[in-house]
Design a protein around this motif. Structure first.
Motif, PDB file in Angstrom:
ATOM      1  N   ALA A 161     -33.506  48.922 -47.014  1.00  0.00           N
ATOM      2  CA  ALA A 161     -34.098  47.896 -46.528  1.00  0.00           C
ATOM      3  C   ALA A 161     -34.961  47.091 -47.630  1.00  0.00           C
ATOM      4  O   ALA A 161     -34.977  45.754 -47.512  1.00  0.00           O
ATOM      5  CB  ALA A 161     -35.203  47.970 -45.192  1.00  0.00           C
TER       6      ALA A 161
ATOM      7  N   PRO B  96     -39.916  43.459 -40.901  1.00  0.00           N
ATOM      8  CA  PRO B  96     -39.566  43.554 -42.111  1.00  0.00           C
ATOM      9  C   PRO B  96     -40.812  44.282 -43.128  1.00  0.00           C
ATOM     10  O   PRO B  96     -40.546  45.013 -43.979  1.00  0.00           O
ATOM     11  CB  PRO B  96     -39.374  42.138 -42.775  1.00  0.00           C
TER      12      PRO B  96
ATOM     13  N   ALA C 142     -35.406  45.792 -39.553  1.00  0.00           N
ATOM     14  CA  ALA C 142     -35.061  44.597 -39.766  1.00  0.00           C
ATOM     15  C   ALA C 142     -35.739  43.715 -38.603  1.00  0.00           C
ATOM     16  O   ALA C 142     -36.120  42.533 -38.889  1.00  0.00           O
ATOM     17  CB  ALA C 142     -33.555  44.401 -39.482  1.00  0.00           C
ATOM     18  N   ARG C 143     -36.270  44.358 -37.526  1.00  0.00           N
ATOM     19  CA  ARG C 143     -36.944  43.643 -36.579  1.00  0.00           C
ATOM     20  C   ARG C 143     -38.417  43.189 -37.073  1.00  0.00           C
ATOM     21  O   ARG C 143     -38.969  42.246 -36.866  1.00  0.00           O
ATOM     22  CB  ARG C 143     -37.218  44.285 -35.131  1.00  0.00           C
TER      23      ARG C 143
ATOM     24  N   GLN D 216     -34.536  43.174 -48.897  1.00  0.00           N
ATOM     25  CA  GLN D 216     -35.512  42.100 -48.760  1.00  0.00           C
ATOM     26  C   GLN D 216     -35.734  41.480 -50.429  1.00  0.00           C
ATOM     27  O   GLN D 216     -35.908  40.282 -50.452  1.00  0.00           O
ATOM     28  CB  GLN D 216     -36.818  42.691 -48.364  1.00  0.00           C
TER      29      GLN D 216
ATOM     30  N   ARG E 212     -32.430  51.640 -39.277  1.00  0.00           N
ATOM     31  CA  ARG E 212     -32.334  50.185 -40.161  1.00  0.00           C
ATOM     32  C   ARG E 212     -32.485  48.818 -39.203  1.00  0.00           C
ATOM     33  O   ARG E 212     -33.298  47.941 -39.834  1.00  0.00           O
ATOM     34  CB  ARG E 212     -30.877  50.158 -40.842  1.00  0.00           C
ATOM     35  N   ASP E 213     -32.067  49.018 -38.126  1.00  0.00           N
ATOM     36  CA  ASP E 213     -32.281  47.735 -37.079  1.00  0.00           C
ATOM     37  C   ASP E 213     -33.645  47.651 -36.837  1.00  0.00           C
ATOM     38  O   ASP E 213     -34.150  46.553 -36.605  1.00  0.00           O
ATOM     39  CB  ASP E 213     -31.289  47.911 -35.996  1.00  0.00           C
TER      40      ASP E 213
END
Length: 245
Positions: free
Chosen positions: A168, A116, A113-114, A172, A109-110
């Motif tokens: 994710a 999208p 996030a970096r 968004q 998930r991280d």
């Protein structure tokens, strides 16, 4: 594996370089092309990472890129593998499967996030690149101490990965749909109040009961984290039941 039989697109994905030729060194390589495309996608969105725009950012012609990237679809595969990156060291080793699989999901998930755009990029088949295979390997290793067979392990890894990706995408979408400067908790309160005034119990009895409850008034500070944890725990509970069986 005999490298001479590896298809060109896989050779580029795994950075298997052809035999060196005499002459002036090439101005570009696959890595520079992919880095430029990822930078464009990070800055302007995936739609901006077209071959003409990548070529423009590198100061070359579009046709010259075909020496390093065979097609738009191949460029996307290269971008996805590069952006997800190598597996972090936190996933080294083994241990209780539930804790390891949860950490695997959080780290993935991280990574989304970096970058999208990764969450919404089309999936065109099973993992093929070295980084994608690394994440698959780490997911399977997380389940090593479970009693699941290979088919079940692959199914669990795919399910958790798709949940992370969908989560994710949802985050968004919610972020893009709320007012500038408004946090998610405030957006949910506004939504709940608006729906409570519109949804009648005669037409939608259970939905009306939901919107008249305190759920949307007391959502907490980080609703995205709460929602992610809740869904992931449900999936892990299901995996635990499969392991017990």
């Amino acid at each position: 594996m005999d490298e001479t039989r590896v298809p060109d697109e896989l050779a580029r994905l795994w950075r298997i370089t052809p035999e060196s030729r005499l002459g002036r060194p090439a101005r570009l390589d696959v890595a520079r092309v992919v880095d430029a495309a990822v930078e464009l996608a990070d800055r302007e969105g995936l739609a901006a990472a077209t071959l003409p725009k990548v070529a423009e950012s590198l100061g070359v012609t579009k046709m010259s890129l075909y020496r390093y990237v065979g097609s738009k679809d191949e460029l996307l595969a290269l971008m996805q593998d590069a952006a997800i990156g190598p597996v972090p060291s936190s996933l080294d080793g083994t241990g209780p499967w539930r804790a390891r699989l949860r950490l695997w999901a959080v780290e993935q998930r991280d990574g989304l996030a970096r970058h999208p755009w990764l969450a919404t990029a089309p999936v065109s088949g099973p993992p093929k690149g070295p980084n994608m295979i690394g994440w698959l390997d780490a997911g399977l290793r997380a389940l090593r101490e479970s009693s699941l067979d290979w088919g079940a392990k692959v199914g669990v890894v795919m399910l958790v990965s798709e949940y992370v990706r969908s989560s994710a995408q949802l985050v968004q979408g919610l972020e893009s749909g709320r007012e500038a400067g408004q946090d998610q908790a405030a957006a949910e309160r506004d939504y709940g109040r608006a729906m409570a005034s519109l949804v009648s119990p005669e037409r939608f009895p259970d939905a009306a009961a939901l919107f008249s409850s305190a759920l949307f008034e007391d959502t907490g500070d980080d609703t995205a984290q709460q929602d992610f944890d809740f869904g992931l725990d449900l999936i892990l509970d299901g995996v635990a039941a499969a392991v017990e069986r």
